[in-house]
Scaffold this motif. Structure first.
Motif, short mmCIF file in Angstrom:
data_model
loop_
_atom_site.label_atom_id
_atom_site.label_comp_id
_atom_site.label_asym_id
_atom_site.label_seq_id
_atom_site.Cartn_x
_atom_site.Cartn_y
_atom_site.Cartn_z
N GLY C 178 0.80 -1.21 0.00
CA GLY C 178 0.00 0.00 0.00
C GLY C 178 0.84 1.26 0.00
N GLU C 179 2.14 1.13 -0.01
CA GLU C 179 2.98 2.32 -0.07
C GLU C 179 4.12 2.07 -1.06
OE1 GLU C 179 5.77 2.19 3.59
OE2 GLU C 179 3.84 1.39 4.22
N GLN C 180 4.72 3.11 -1.50
CA GLN C 180 5.77 2.98 -2.50
C GLN C 180 7.11 2.77 -1.81
OE1 GLN C 180 4.53 3.31 -5.79
NE2 GLN C 180 6.39 2.15 -6.20
N ARG C 181 7.63 1.53 -1.82
CA ARG C 181 8.90 1.27 -1.15
C ARG C 181 10.08 1.23 -2.10
NH1 ARG C 181 7.71 -3.26 3.44
NH2 ARG C 181 6.00 -2.15 4.43
N ILE C 182 9.79 0.92 -3.35
CA ILE C 182 10.90 0.94 -4.30
C ILE C 182 10.60 1.90 -5.42
CG2 ILE C 182 11.78 -1.39 -3.86
CD1 ILE C 182 10.08 -2.29 -6.25
N ASP C 183 11.62 2.19 -6.16
CA ASP C 183 11.51 3.09 -7.30
C ASP C 183 10.39 2.63 -8.24
OD1 ASP C 183 11.89 4.40 -9.72
OD2 ASP C 183 14.03 4.69 -9.29
N PRO C 184 9.46 3.53 -8.60
CA PRO C 184 8.36 3.13 -9.50
C PRO C 184 8.85 2.52 -10.80
CG PRO C 184 8.05 5.37 -8.69
CD PRO C 184 9.39 4.91 -8.19
N ALA C 185 9.97 2.99 -11.29
CA ALA C 185 10.51 2.44 -12.54
C ALA C 185 10.85 0.97 -12.34
CB ALA C 185 11.76 3.21 -12.96
N MET C 186 11.45 0.68 -11.20
CA MET C 186 11.79 -0.72 -10.91
C MET C 186 10.54 -1.56 -10.82
SD MET C 186 14.65 -0.58 -7.98
CE MET C 186 16.27 0.05 -8.23
N GLU C 187 9.55 -1.02 -10.09
CA GLU C 187 8.34 -1.79 -9.89
C GLU C 187 7.65 -2.06 -11.22
OE1 GLU C 187 6.01 -0.63 -6.63
OE2 GLU C 187 4.35 -1.95 -7.14
N GLN C 188 7.65 -1.04 -12.07
CA GLN C 188 7.00 -1.22 -13.36
C GLN C 188 7.70 -2.30 -14.16
OE1 GLN C 188 7.15 2.01 -16.05
NE2 GLN C 188 5.80 0.91 -17.46
N MET C 189 9.03 -2.27 -14.09
CA MET C 189 9.80 -3.29 -14.81
C MET C 189 9.42 -4.69 -14.33
SD MET C 189 11.90 -3.48 -17.15
CE MET C 189 11.79 -5.05 -17.85
N LEU C 190 9.20 -4.82 -13.02
CA LEU C 190 8.81 -6.12 -12.48
C LEU C 190 7.54 -6.63 -13.15
CD1 LEU C 190 9.31 -5.90 -8.63
CD2 LEU C 190 10.43 -7.43 -10.24
N TYR C 191 6.56 -5.73 -13.25
CA TYR C 191 5.29 -6.15 -13.85
C TYR C 191 5.48 -6.51 -15.31
CZ TYR C 191 3.21 -4.29 -9.61
OH TYR C 191 2.89 -4.07 -8.32
N VAL C 192 6.24 -5.67 -16.00
CA VAL C 192 6.41 -5.93 -17.43
C VAL C 192 7.12 -7.27 -17.63
CG1 VAL C 192 7.46 -5.11 -19.55
CG2 VAL C 192 6.42 -3.49 -17.96
N ASN C 193 8.10 -7.52 -16.81
CA ASN C 193 8.81 -8.79 -16.98
C ASN C 193 7.95 -9.98 -16.54
OD1 ASN C 193 11.14 -9.62 -18.22
ND2 ASN C 193 12.13 -10.15 -16.27
N THR C 194 7.09 -9.73 -15.56
CA THR C 194 6.14 -10.79 -15.19
C THR C 194 5.30 -11.15 -16.40
OG1 THR C 194 6.02 -9.97 -12.94
CG2 THR C 194 4.25 -11.43 -13.66
N LEU C 195 4.85 -10.12 -17.10
CA LEU C 195 4.05 -10.36 -18.30
C LEU C 195 4.84 -11.18 -19.30
CD1 LEU C 195 1.35 -9.65 -19.67
CD2 LEU C 195 2.58 -7.79 -20.82
N ALA C 196 6.10 -10.80 -19.51
CA ALA C 196 6.92 -11.52 -20.48
C ALA C 196 7.07 -12.98 -20.08
CB ALA C 196 8.29 -10.86 -20.58
N LEU C 197 7.38 -13.22 -18.79
CA LEU C 197 7.58 -14.61 -18.35
C LEU C 197 6.28 -15.39 -18.42
CD1 LEU C 197 10.08 -14.46 -15.37
CD2 LEU C 197 10.49 -14.85 -17.79
N ALA C 198 5.15 -14.71 -18.11
CA ALA C 198 3.86 -15.40 -18.17
C ALA C 198 3.55 -15.82 -19.59
CB ALA C 198 2.76 -14.51 -17.61
N THR C 199 3.88 -14.94 -20.56
CA THR C 199 3.68 -15.30 -21.96
C THR C 199 4.50 -16.53 -22.31
OG1 THR C 199 3.70 -12.93 -22.27
CG2 THR C 199 3.46 -14.28 -24.23
N LEU C 200 5.74 -16.48 -21.86
CA LEU C 200 6.63 -17.62 -22.10
C LEU C 200 6.02 -18.89 -21.52
CD1 LEU C 200 9.39 -17.72 -23.43
CD2 LEU C 200 10.41 -17.71 -21.16
N ALA C 201 5.51 -18.78 -20.31
CA ALA C 201 4.90 -19.93 -19.65
C ALA C 201 3.75 -20.46 -20.47
CB ALA C 201 4.44 -19.56 -18.24
N ALA C 202 2.93 -19.53 -20.99
CA ALA C 202 1.78 -19.96 -21.79
C ALA C 202 2.24 -20.72 -23.02
CB ALA C 202 0.94 -18.76 -22.18
#
Ligand code: HEM
Ligand SMILES: Nc1ncnc2c1ncn2[C@@H]1O[C@H](COP(=O)(O)OP(=O)(O)OP(=O)(O)O)[C@@H](O)[C@H]1O
Ligand SMILES: Nc1ncnc2c1ncn2[C@@H]1O[C@H](COP(=O)(O)OP(=O)(O)OP(=O)(O)O)[C@@H](O)[C@H]1O
Ligand SMILES: [Mg+2]
Ligand SMILES: [Mg+2]
Lengths: 226, 233, 228, 226, 233
Positions: C178-202
């Protein structure tokens, strides 16, 4: 000679039915991880406990897995009365015992070999300090478990003896061998020279193996034939 | 060839207080085929197990080919087929025969032959667990014959065999008998047994009520033996 | 149809993965305390997310199998579990290397690590169970039941970070804290890479599934031949 | 109601035949004593380790010995195909499971009750500080083991290598319950007031029991009917 | 009374690739007794297990008294006797019957009656382990009859029974049939089965080769059915 050949045939058959597929390797692998994990749960590791008692933890895991393996040794012969066919065959009681004990020992050693490096990683132990001596202790202690365990398992065949509370005595009988193995393993995991009582524990373990193997070979015929 | 193949003298067997065998004495010559008859619980299995050395007599003497029962050389000459099939469910037919064959130094070729003979060659490599009951019994028969024993002890071998398999087993048995093998078989399928037997024994609640040659009357009429030699009960 | 989906996913997933790798290695700044090693994080956490996705699908399909008794669902559950196990292994192994570098040891009996390991073991057990049963319906049924039980451990792994606080870093993502603990750019990268890995998984799941279906077709043909 | 009556019949039968042969009872009891003995020797008792890890040691012994009991739970139905008769009978899968789990639980509890004073003697622990709470924890943790163990016994009964497969599947599932039981027992063995997270662990343990019992009851029918 | 007691429609069963049953369809009326014949490995046991709900058909439909196979009410109406006896070796006969009886709410008195009826009352309190094979089979028969089922599924029930026990079982079966109980039994002891059967089915490698009333020819000549309806192999 004939005894040995028969023993080999029996060991081979036992191993074959256990090791149908290579999955057995995988399952013993994850089994040993599970046991080590359980032990780690019980004792908050990381503290100095592991360096002092690593041998204890390791042999506890071995004792547990060995109990499970060896329990089946003769129980496997019960369905379809296979034991009758073996007893009626010219194979002697000694060869039957030897074959079964060797098979149990082999399975058990497989698990031990898998356990060792996992133990090293999970408990941060450098176990390869004295590898050859360590393998020696594994062999000696492992044989003690396989030997006593197989006799115990043979009792399941013989109702009369089984009821004699012998099973209750069987596992406690193992304690000296396990204790010796633990202590020796602890010594071998520690850096530095061996303490003076190393040789004494080793002698105890070897003596134990010799005595119980002899006893087992001598008594197994009585256990098997009703 | 003078001494008998199997000789028992005053054999008693107690289970607790219960005498399952009472004073059983008989002698069977080589090359004979003995049909062991008796009602359920008469003691047939008990007697066969004592002959095979699987359990000890409480009293009395058993000689097999002039040797004691448990001698290793004697055991090598016996082919045993009990109530249960004595095979490992998780091994295949071939592996089973190999495992037992190794105890008698049987060659690979012999094993293949026997699998052919009992008509299991086409499923020789599936685990016995998957066999039907009759297929298991046929494999057990092959296992008992495998090492060319001199004395066959068969406990209800016809169980759950179909007509063809029974004919096969009968021909196997007459075949080996011609070579001098002695056979003792217990059964409740009297008709099938009578076609083979040269001697007939009747056990009646542990006692040997009759022991003698198979006569013509027995062949046609399966009830004849019980009526003639059995007690009323 | 199926191959078109795979192709489409591949066209999205692979370039995304490559772009992410480039950004992670060259564009994003070092973390203050840990320096460059921390970049492992962009695979460590997304791999776990991808694995969780797989496990969840497997659980749902297992339930569907037990209700509908259609072998298809069993195949999906199996494929998902296999792929999930691979991604969970990526999470474990990256974690172990990271630990080796930043803590100096390969493993610690920290609750989070322990649960991740337990979870992995449970699903490994699932595959072992499958291998040990020969009869297909029996296998599907027992494995389905196990998969449902196993999912409890996924839930616990997910929660472990909140229940027990120890050596392993606590929650950092803003959606959890509920609060911003890491750099938003980092966090965004996490989500984007999650998407990439999820696609790979599919992609992996679909490929594995096709393999399985071909196998089943062969079996059916063999059955047909036997029945003649 | 019918389910409970059937479950009682099955539990009673299981207990009766186990008490007849004492096969798993003997081996499981003696094995847990060995574990206690070994651990006592491996760790110089008297040191603070026992007061810190007493619960861990105790539950380790229970967990190991419990495997030996649940291993037989469904395996007992295999000779003579008794399982077929049970499955063909109107007893539901749920009642079968409940009956078996209760029987395993009863046997296990018997072993726990014997182990507890032995533990006290070997380790110089005053375990009767909070006897009722302790029994409560034993019950909850014991049920978790019996419940999960019975389900997995049903899942693995036909497998080769069942002896290894069962613990390998069962323990990882059990870890939360074991961990909670260990911690709670540790707290109860310590003198003084309970730490604040006592209630939290207790809730975890109870929640675990409820979730897994429900899951087991819901799913066991599917497992049993082929 | 119009709907059949047992009806199967297009039942297939695969073990892996192997079709153990192929398209088996038949309907059996209430109060009939069906003798299920077939060579070893034909698929008799497989069919009986599907009818008892012990294994599922791969394809096709099974109805028992118009209910689905696994419904609890249906199961309560079935008496099952498989290849193995389904009894606990370490419990006594009485304890065994009590254990199973409890699942069907059978009274103590009924259990005592059945022990009398199969002639095991005198050993009712010794463990089944000590029984001879025929005694075990008789106890298994009692177990299957215990709860007064409406449909009996018996797989080779005559196995290892002596002449008297066979007569007893036959009279038990005719007795319950007169009360409207439906019976399906598989066996290789064709003579004994033909005396009971009102219908005969022959399974030939998974296919239902014949299904019809028992005729006079079948009574005297056990080989007749195989010769007439079976394939050459
Ligand atoms: C073998 C070692 C490790 C394992 C098995 C492991 C496992 C996991 C798992 C399962 C998660 C995701 C859980 C969740 O989000 O609920 C996670 C997240 C994370 N891990 Fe690790 N880890 C390991 C080592 C490390 C190390 C050494 C570090 C850094 C020093 C680290 C940093 C993190 C961070 C920052 C997160 C994100 C937490 C969040 O916001 O959820 N991990 N790890
Ligand atoms: N282990 C045992 N303990 C006690 N009694 C036994 C034991 N084995 C057999 N008996 C008893 O001995 C008697 C003879 O049994 P046996 O198995 O020899 O009969 P059988 O003639 O083979 O009968 P069947 O035709 O039924 O196989 C039976 O009354 C049986 O109850
Ligand atoms: N679990 C199994 N796995 C694979 N094949 C099986 C399995 N069970 C049975 N079979 C096969 O199915 C066929 C039919 O078996 P089934 O037991 O029904 O025969 P049956 O008619 O009862 O024979 P029998 O008279 O010998 O008892 C056999 O060929 C057998 O090998
Ligand atoms: Mg007999
Ligand atoms: Mg059959």
């Amino acid at each position: 000679m004939r005894t040995l050949r028969h023993a080999a045939a029996i060991a081979w058959k036992d191993l074959r039915s256990e090791l149908r597929t290579k999955e057995s390797l995988n399952s013993s692998l994850s089994f040993s991880i599970v046991v080590l994990l359980l032990l780690a749960m019980a004792f908050d590791t990381g503290s100095e406990i592991v360096t002092d008692y690593g041998g204890g933890i390791l042999w506890l895991a071995f004792a547990f897995s060995s109990t499970l393996i060896v329990n089946r040794s003769f129980a496997r012969e019960m369905p379809n009365d296979c034991i009758d066919v073996l007893v009626a065959s010219p194979a002697s009681g000694a060869s039957l015992f030897l074959g079964k004990a060797v098979a149990a020992f082999a399975l058990q050693s497989g698990i031990q070999l898998i356990c060792l490096p996992i133990f090293g990683v999970f408990y941060n132990v450098t176990w390869w300090r004295n590898p050859w001596q360590l393998f020696g202790v594994l062999l000696l202690g492992g044989w003690a478990m396989a030997c006593i365990g197989t006799v115990f398992s043979a009792l399941t065949v013989n109702l009369r003896l089984r009821e004699l509370m012998l099973p209750m005595l069987m596992y406690p009988m193992l304690v000296p061998a396990l204790l010796a193995s633990m202590t020796l393993t602890n010594y071998l995991l520690m850096p530095g020279a061996m303490p003076p009582d190393f040789a004494q524990w080793l002698r105890l373990l070897i003596g134990f193996d010799i005595i119980f193997t002899t006893l087992a070979l001598a008594l197994v015929e009585t256990i098997l034939v009703r | 060839m003078s001494e008998p193949a199997v000789a028992t003298a005053g054999v008693w067997k107690y289970f607790g207080d219960y005498p399952a065998l009472r004073d059983v004495s008989f002698a069977l010559d080589r090359g004979e085929c003995l049909a062991l008859l008796g009602r359920n619980g008469a003691g047939k299995t008990t007697l066969l197990r004592i002959l095979a050395g699987l359990s000890g007599a409480s009293k009395g003497d058993v000689k097999i080919y002039d040797g004691v029962v448990r001698a290793s050389a004697t055991r090598a000459r016996i082919g045993w087929l009990g109530h249960a099939i004595g095979l490992y469910d998780e091994l295949s037919a071939r592996e089973n025969l190999q495992a037992f064959g190794a105890l008698y130094d049987v060659s690979k070729a012999t094993i293949g032959e026997w699998l052919e003979r009992v008509n299991l060659a086409h499923v020789a490599d599936s685990p016995v667990r998957e066999y039907s009951r009759g297929m298991r019994q046929r494999l057990a028969v092959a296992r008992a014959f495998l090492h060319g024993p001199d004395l066959l002890l068969f406990d209800e071998p016809f169980t759950s065999l179909d007509d063809k398999a029974i004919a096969l087993l009968q021909s196997l048995l007459t075949g080996v008998r011609a070579k001098g093998v002695t056979i003792i078989l217990s059964t409740h399928q009297i008709r099938e047994a009578m076609e083979l037997a040269s001697r007939v024994a009747l056990i009646d609640r542990g006692k040997l009520a009759h022991f003698g040659p198979r006569t013509e009357e027995m062949l046609g009429d399966p009830g004849y033996i019980y009526r003639t030699f059995g007690t009323a009960a | 149809m199926r191959s078109k989906i795979v192709l489409a996913l591949g066209l999205v997933g692979v370039p995304l993965l490559l772009r992410n790798l480039y950004v992670i290695l060259f564009n994003l700044p070092d973390e203050m305390e840990q320096g460059p090693v921390y970049r492992i994080f962009y695979y460590h956490l997304p791999a776990f997310f991808a694995a969780t996705l797989c496990y969840t699908t497997a659980m749902v399909c297992s339930i569907l199998y037990l209700v509908k008794k259609s072998a298809r669902y069993d195949a999906i559950a199996m494929a998902c579990t296999e792929v999930g196990l691979a991604f969970a292994a990526v999470n474990l192994i990256t974690g172990m290397f990271w630990g080796r570098i930043s803590w100096g040891i390969w493993w610690a009996w920290d609750p989070r690590l322990t649960w991740a390991l337990i979870c992995w073991l449970v699903y490994f057990g699932y595959l072992m169970l499958r291998k040990a049963i020969d009869d297909p319906t029996e296998r599907a049924k027992n494995a389905g039941v196990l998969s449902i039980f196993a999912y409890v451990s996924v839930a616990i792994t997910w929660k472990a970070i909140e229940w027990w606080r120890t050596q392993h870093p606590g929650p950092v993502l803003s959606i959890r804290t509920g609060e911003q603990r890491i750099d938003p750019a980092m966090e965004q990268m996490l989500y984007v890479n999650t998407l990439a890995l999820a696609t790979l998984a599919a992609i992996f799941v679909i490929t594995r599934l096709r393999q399985e279906e071909v196998q089943r077709e062969i079996d059916a043909l063999r059955r047909y031949a036997h029945a003649l």
